[in-house]
Design a protein around this motif. Structure first.
Motif: not given
Length: 300
Positions: A99-100, A247-251, A288-291
């Motif tokens: 997801e973007p 965006v960094v905070e979401k990561m 766990y998620s693919k970033i």
């Protein structure tokens, strides 16, 4: 006339002014007459000598002023480190589990760290046939997020230039890895030292050193989410985030594998240089998620 100060010993007496002699004119302190001195200054300053209404200046250097000058100098140095001006901008488009998520814009310090910026630009543009596109972030720490870099394409350019630039930046003696910085990993502090072993060469036994784990190759990079002085010994800062900290905070919010460094089995394996401990340690704090970086390049 000011009252005479209380002496620590009642029996002690100050000599009259006429009995004070100095060995030479150069050693004679300056004398200020009719100076107003508070009782607090009299009681707390052991370097003042009061004789009647005369105040003799201290014979020792003004250490407090020297210390203040040093603090001011340190502050100026720290300010100069924070005021670096980006000369060009790069971008990273981020996606999480396909997801973007958004765009991160990085201002690069090409004037201060040209070798580091050149390496980073080469990898975001794909100028050498390799790029950060479709490559993953592999570690989310409390103070920073780390990208895994590029391992499968062999040579990625001169690494010695990055080491030399990192060593010069350390000589500035100021905190470089502040919140919102981007830096290239040049040394892995968690990598164990080489392991000694006996090998046979030309019919003789010799001691050789076996490298444990894989060292950085100058393609891994970190994005700091808080001041991270622990990175000063391993990371060369090449720029700063100018857009996209949300965006960094979401990561940063992605769940990760918990550390297990408190396990006695892990500590023993780490102590003896067991490769399984190195592999396990590299899995700690992995998301766990693919970033991934879905796209990247330079901005005009």
């Amino acid at each position: 006339m000011l009252p005479s100060p209380k002496l620590p010993y009642p029996s002690a007496k100050l000599p009259p002014p006429t009995q004070i002699r100095w060995s030479s004119a150069a050693a004679s302190p300056s004398v200020q007459r009719d100076c107003k001195v508070s009782r607090r200054e009299i009681s707390t300053s052991p370097l003042l000598l009061l004789v009647g209404s005369q105040t003799v200046t201290p014979l020792f250097p003004d250490l407090s002023k020297a210390r203040a000058d040093q603090i001011s100098s340190d502050k100026d140095t720290s300010t100069s480190c924070r005021d670096k001006v980006p000369t060009e901008k790069a971008f990273l488009d981020i996606s999480i589990d396909g997801e973007p998520t958004g765009k991160i814009v990085i201002g690069l310090y090409a004037d201060e760290v040209p070798a580091g910026v050149a390496r980073f630009v080469t990898l975001v543009t794909g100028a050498a046939g390799i790029s950060y596109r479709r490559k993953e972030f592999v570690k989310i720490m409390p103070n920073y997020i780390q990208h895994g870099g590029i391992r499968s394409y062999g040579e990625t350019g001169s690494f010695e230039n990055l080491i030399g630039e990192w060593e010069r930046s350390k000589e500035e003696k100021c905190t470089k890895n502040l919140a919102g910085k981007v830096g290239i990993v040049v040394i892995d502090p968690s990598r164990p030292p080489p392991k000694a072993k006996l090998v046979a060469r030309n019919g003789k036994l010799e001691i050789d050193e076996e490298e444990v784990g894989v060292g950085p190759n100058g393609t891994e990079f970190v994005i700091t989410t808080a001041d991270s002085s622990e990175l000063d010994e391993s990371v060369l800062v090449v720029g700063e985030i100018v857009e996209g900290m949300n965006v960094v905070e979401k990561m940063r919010a992605v769940k990760t594998v918990k550390e297990n460094t408190g396990s006695p089995y892990f500590r023993v394996a780490k102590l003896i240089g067991d490769k399984r401990a190195v592999v396990a340690e590299r899995g700690f704090n992995r998301p766990y998620s693919k970033i991934i970086v879905s796209n990247c390049g330079l901005l005009e």
